[in-house]
Design a protein around this motif. Structure first.
Motif, PDB file in Angstrom:
ATOM      1  N   THR A 165       0.927  -1.304   0.199  1.00 11.86           N
ATOM      2  CA  THR A 165       0.378   0.035   0.174  1.00 11.86           C
ATOM      3  C   THR A 165       0.555   1.276   0.161  1.00 11.86           C
ATOM      4  N   VAL A 166       0.450   2.157  -0.685  1.00  9.39           N
ATOM      5  CA  VAL A 166       1.445   3.805  -1.303  1.00  9.39           C
ATOM      6  C   VAL A 166       0.394   4.754  -0.584  1.00  9.39           C
ATOM      7  N   MET A 167       1.110   6.158  -0.531  1.00 11.68           N
ATOM      8  CA  MET A 167       0.413   7.077  -0.350  1.00 11.68           C
ATOM      9  C   MET A 167       0.781   7.672  -0.987  1.00 11.68           C
ATOM     10  N   GLY A 168      -0.057   8.727  -1.824  1.00 11.09           N
ATOM     11  CA  GLY A 168       0.974   9.716  -2.895  1.00 11.09           C
ATOM     12  C   GLY A 168       0.495  11.005  -3.126  1.00 11.09           C
ATOM     13  N   TRP A 169       1.007  11.784  -3.575  1.00  8.78           N
ATOM     14  CA  TRP A 169       0.459  12.903  -4.350  1.00  8.78           C
ATOM     15  C   TRP A 169       0.018  12.481  -5.870  1.00  8.78           C
ATOM     16  N   VAL A 170      -0.837  13.060  -7.024  1.00 11.99           N
ATOM     17  CA  VAL A 170      -0.225  12.647  -8.239  1.00 11.99           C
ATOM     18  C   VAL A 170       0.473  13.938  -9.249  1.00 11.99           C
ATOM     19  N   ARG A 171       1.661  13.122  -9.661  1.00 12.99           N
ATOM     20  CA  ARG A 171       2.187  14.099 -10.756  1.00 12.99           C
ATOM     21  C   ARG A 171       1.856  14.481 -11.800  1.00 12.99           C
ATOM     22  N   THR A 172       1.260  13.011 -12.621  1.00 14.73           N
ATOM     23  CA  THR A 172       0.956  13.635 -13.677  1.00 14.73           C
ATOM     24  C   THR A 172       0.202  11.687 -14.048  1.00 14.73           C
ATOM     25  N   PHE A 173      -1.042  11.863 -14.970  1.00 12.26           N
ATOM     26  CA  PHE A 173      -1.793  11.115 -14.942  1.00 12.26           C
ATOM     27  C   PHE A 173      -1.586  10.792 -16.897  1.00 12.26           C
ATOM     28  N   ARG A 174      -1.004   9.852 -16.925  1.00  7.99           N
ATOM     29  CA  ARG A 174      -1.676   9.890 -18.521  1.00  7.99           C
ATOM     30  C   ARG A 174      -1.976   8.283 -19.349  1.00  7.99           C
ATOM     31  N   ASN A 175      -2.681   9.408 -20.051  1.00  8.96           N
ATOM     32  CA  ASN A 175      -3.443   8.013 -21.278  1.00  8.96           C
ATOM     33  C   ASN A 175      -4.239   6.868 -20.813  1.00  8.96           C
ATOM     34  N   ASN A 176      -4.859   8.067 -19.173  1.00  2.00           N
ATOM     35  CA  ASN A 176      -6.315   6.943 -18.448  1.00  2.00           C
ATOM     36  C   ASN A 176      -5.229   6.274 -17.526  1.00  2.00           C
ATOM     37  N   GLN A 177      -4.349   5.619 -17.800  1.00  2.00           N
ATOM     38  CA  GLN A 177      -3.290   4.265 -17.267  1.00  2.00           C
ATOM     39  C   GLN A 177      -2.399   4.850 -16.915  1.00  2.00           C
ATOM     40  N   PHE A 178      -1.456   5.408 -16.596  1.00  2.00           N
ATOM     41  CA  PHE A 178      -0.700   5.795 -15.965  1.00  2.00           C
ATOM     42  C   PHE A 178       0.025   7.116 -15.126  1.00  2.00           C
ATOM     43  N   GLY A 213     -10.359  -0.407 -18.010  1.00  2.00           N
ATOM     44  CA  GLY A 213     -11.288  -1.107 -17.581  1.00  2.00           C
ATOM     45  C   GLY A 213     -11.496  -1.311 -15.600  1.00  2.00           C
ATOM     46  N   SER A 214     -10.586  -1.508 -15.313  1.00  2.00           N
ATOM     47  CA  SER A 214     -11.040  -1.384 -13.701  1.00  2.00           C
ATOM     48  C   SER A 214     -11.205  -0.573 -13.071  1.00  2.00           C
ATOM     49  N   GLN A 215     -11.242   0.417 -13.335  1.00  2.00           N
ATOM     50  CA  GLN A 215     -11.644   1.329 -12.551  1.00  2.00           C
ATOM     51  C   GLN A 215     -12.627   1.508 -13.229  1.00  2.00           C
ATOM     52  N   GLY A 216     -14.167   2.763 -11.942  1.00  2.00           N
ATOM     53  CA  GLY A 216     -14.813   3.146 -13.060  1.00  2.00           C
ATOM     54  C   GLY A 216     -14.271   4.466 -13.591  1.00  2.00           C
ATOM     55  N   GLU A 217     -15.848   4.580 -14.059  1.00  2.00           N
ATOM     56  CA  GLU A 217     -15.301   6.519 -14.993  1.00  2.00           C
ATOM     57  C   GLU A 217     -15.021   7.496 -13.412  1.00  2.00           C
ATOM     58  N   GLU A 218     -15.954   7.716 -12.719  1.00  2.00           N
ATOM     59  CA  GLU A 218     -16.147   9.028 -12.016  1.00  2.00           C
ATOM     60  C   GLU A 218     -14.672   8.203 -11.267  1.00  2.00           C
ATOM     61  N   LEU A 219     -13.523   7.446 -10.686  1.00  2.00           N
ATOM     62  CA  LEU A 219     -12.611   7.418 -10.280  1.00  2.00           C
ATOM     63  C   LEU A 219     -11.438   8.224 -11.226  1.00  2.00           C
ATOM     64  N   LEU A 220     -11.388   7.569 -12.413  1.00  2.00           N
ATOM     65  CA  LEU A 220     -10.430   8.169 -13.310  1.00  2.00           C
ATOM     66  C   LEU A 220     -10.607   9.583 -13.872  1.00  2.00           C
ATOM     67  N   LYS A 221     -11.637  10.183 -13.448  1.00  2.00           N
ATOM     68  CA  LYS A 221     -11.850  11.642 -13.731  1.00  2.00           C
ATOM     69  C   LYS A 221     -11.060  12.310 -12.153  1.00  2.00           C
ATOM     70  N   ARG A 222     -11.084  11.720 -11.241  1.00  2.00           N
ATOM     71  CA  ARG A 222     -10.582  12.576 -10.435  1.00  2.00           C
ATOM     72  C   ARG A 222      -8.971  12.263  -9.891  1.00  2.00           C
ATOM     73  N   ILE A 223      -8.189  11.424 -10.528  1.00  2.00           N
ATOM     74  CA  ILE A 223      -6.513  11.412 -10.793  1.00  2.00           C
ATOM     75  C   ILE A 223      -6.425  12.598 -11.466  1.00  2.00           C
ATOM     76  N   THR A 224      -5.759  13.923 -10.290  1.00  2.00           N
ATOM     77  CA  THR A 224      -5.411  15.466 -11.467  1.00  2.00           C
ATOM     78  C   THR A 224      -4.500  15.183 -10.643  1.00  2.00           C
ATOM     79  N   THR A 225      -3.867  15.897 -11.764  1.00  2.00           N
ATOM     80  CA  THR A 225      -2.260  16.747 -10.406  1.00  2.00           C
ATOM     81  C   THR A 225      -2.777  16.966  -9.500  1.00  2.00           C
ATOM     82  N   SER A 226      -1.290  16.683  -8.862  1.00  2.00           N
ATOM     83  CA  SER A 226      -1.711  17.112  -6.988  1.00  2.00           C
ATOM     84  C   SER A 226      -3.698  16.000  -5.953  1.00  2.00           C
TER      85      SER A 226
END
Ligand code: ATP
Ligand code: MN
Length: 483
Positions: free
Chosen positions: A22-35, A54-67
């Motif tokens: 388990t890790v915790m941290g802040w998003v620096r970048t999010f590429r191709n809805n994948q990395f 396909g492993s995570q819902g659209e709603e969650l993917l949208k919330r993966i933003t810088t920082s």
């Protein structure tokens, strides 16, 4: 229990063999809805979190933003991509805090250091400041380690002081008197008897005098605390609030003092070199890139790591003030009138351009200058005996570092009561104000010495940061005390 995480720095040192972490941290970048490049402040190296399609819902993917901050659980496996050793295959992602990427002030691109100073509350989240402040921490730790190993006692000297006799710089007044209606005495002066402490008080400019009281009981002490100077000098090496390390040692003469200072500086540099290699390599590259924009003759001759290695492997040059004046007077630089302040002769105070000439052009390494003219140094410095006629000197020493200038100021202290009193009278320091200081010379006085190292200047030297505002979290300078 919430915190069952592993730090990314430790994780990246492991061999990925499908372990669940388990890790915790802040998003620096999010590429191709994948990395996701995830950072937790333990290192500049991001962990690549892979979100399988396909492993995570659209709603969650949208919330993966810088920082945005998140908790991720998954398996670490060898990375298929180039540039990283492992991937964390996310099984479960929990967003801890959303971040509006449109409004986030620290966009993922290159920012100037000046701009980052304006958002100092967020600048730790950049690679540069991540590295600088991890190195700052390591140096602070190494300082305590060094003195502890040597048997010094860590002494906390007061922040609020009543003595204004030290002459180290302009002071900030500490008062609870009302500004608009200050009480006055018969003479019309502000009546500090009515102030909080019953007298005028200031923020300390140095813990030295109190440090001497400790040294003359414990033998060796050091202080490491904040100091304040209301000097209106807007330079790249002055702060109004800075941290200083001040060792004071009984039974030390000037040479012992120089030896300690040199050993001390080498020790803490070595500690950072051994424990913060990655951060120093990053900072070395940053400095090299920054210097590429400068004309050839303004660039450093050595890279950062090379410079630090050099300081570890070469003694500091030691020479007297008098010899230093000669070298500079005779230099082509002076003869061609390239100094803004020409070398007028013995007795003059050295400007930072003179100091820098000596370390950067002449010796090309740290220099310890000693035996300064008494007239330009503080009252407590020990008066030398064998001075040339008309040229009284004191057993002072300053250490000058390439790129920074003065980094250490110190001296053997005047332990002889009558000489000390004479000097104080000469320059108009009331003896009764420092009765407690003079008592150490009355009851079992001993030869003793000490110095002050400006912590931020040391951090500048080790990190290669050119402006002192970039090595302290929230700089206090004239006109500026945000955050
Ligand atoms: P300078 O001539 O550079 O102003 P100083 O002679 O006033 O320095 P000292 O009073 O001897 O310096 O203080 C000891 C050390 O504290 C200095 O060698 C320097 O490393 C550091 N220092 C002094 N003033 C400042 C400041 N305003 N900001 C940051 N560090 C400082
Ligand atoms: Mn100063």
């Amino acid at each position: 229990m919430f915190n069952k995480r592993i730090r990314i720095k430790e994780l990246l040192a492991m061999e990925p063999q499908g372990q669940e972490v388990t890790v915790m941290g802040w998003v620096r970048t999010f590429r191709n809805n994948q990395f996701i490049a995830l950072n937790d402040g333990s290192t500049n190296n991001n962990l690549q979190v892979v979100v399988e399609l396909g492993s995570q819902g659209e709603e969650l993917l949208k919330r993966i933003t810088t920082s945005a901050s998140m908790k991720v659980t998954g398996m670490i496996v060898p990375s298929l991509g180039k540039g990283q050793k492992m991937d964390l295959k996310a099984a479960h992602i929990e967003i801890l805090g959303d971040s509006d990427a449109e409004k986030y002030p620290l966009q993922p691109k290159k920012h100037s250091l000046e701009f980052l100073r304006e958002i100092a509350h967020l600048r730790f989240r950049t690679n540069t400041f991540g590295s600088v402040f991890r190195v700052r921490h390591a140096l602070a730790f190494a300082i305590h380690k060094f003195f502890n190993e040597k048997g010094f006692v860590y002494m906390h000297t007061p922040i609020i002081t009543a003595s204004d006799a030290e002459g180290a710089g302009e002071m900030f007044r500490v008062s609870t008197l009302p500004f608009d209606q200050t009480p006055r005495n018969d003479k019309g002066e502000v009546d500090f008897k009515q102030d909080f402490f019953g007298r005028a008080t200031n923020l300390t400019v140095s813990g030295q005098l109190e440090g001497e009281l400790g040294a003359t009981a414990f033998g060796e002490i050091y202080t490491f605390g904040p100091t304040f100077r209301a000097e209106n000098s807007n330079t790249a090496r002055h702060l109004a609030e800075f941290w200083m390390i001040e060792p004071e040692m009984a039974f030390y003469d000037l040479e012992d003092n120089m030896n300690l200072a040199e050993e001390f500086i080498q020790y803490i540099i070595r500690y950072a070199m051994e424990n913060n290699r990655e951060d120093l390599e990053f900072l070395a590259q940053r400095l090299a890139d920054e210097e590429k924009q400068l004309p050839q003759d303004k660039r450093s001759e050595m890279g950062l790591l090379e410079k630090l290695d050099f300081v570890l492997n070469n003694g500091f040059e030691r020479l007297t003030y008098t010899d230093a004046i000669e070298i500079r007077k005779e230099s082509n630089h002076n003869k061609k009138k390239k100094f803004q302040y020409p070398i007028t002769g013995w007795g003059m105070d050295l400007q930072s351009e003179h100091e820098r000439y000596l370390v950067e052009k002449h010796f090309k390494k740290p220099v310890i200058l000693y035996n300064y003219p008494a007239a330009i140094k503080a009252f407590y410095m020990r008066q030398n005996e064998d001075c040339a006629p008309g040229q009284p000197t004191v057993a002072a020493m300053d250490i000058l570092a390439p790129g920074i200038g003065e980094i250490v100021g110190g001296s053997q202290r005047e332990e002889r009561l009558s000489k000390l009193e004479d000097r104080m009278k000469e320059i108009g320091i009331p003896l009764e104000e420092l009765w407690w200081y003079l008592d150490t010379r009355r009851y079992g006085t001993v030869p003793h010495a000490g110095f002050g190292l400006g912590f931020e200047r040391m951090v500048q030297f080790v990190t290669g940061m050119t402006n002192i505002r970039d090595v302290i979290a929230f700089p206090r300078t004239p006109g500026s005390a945000e955050f």
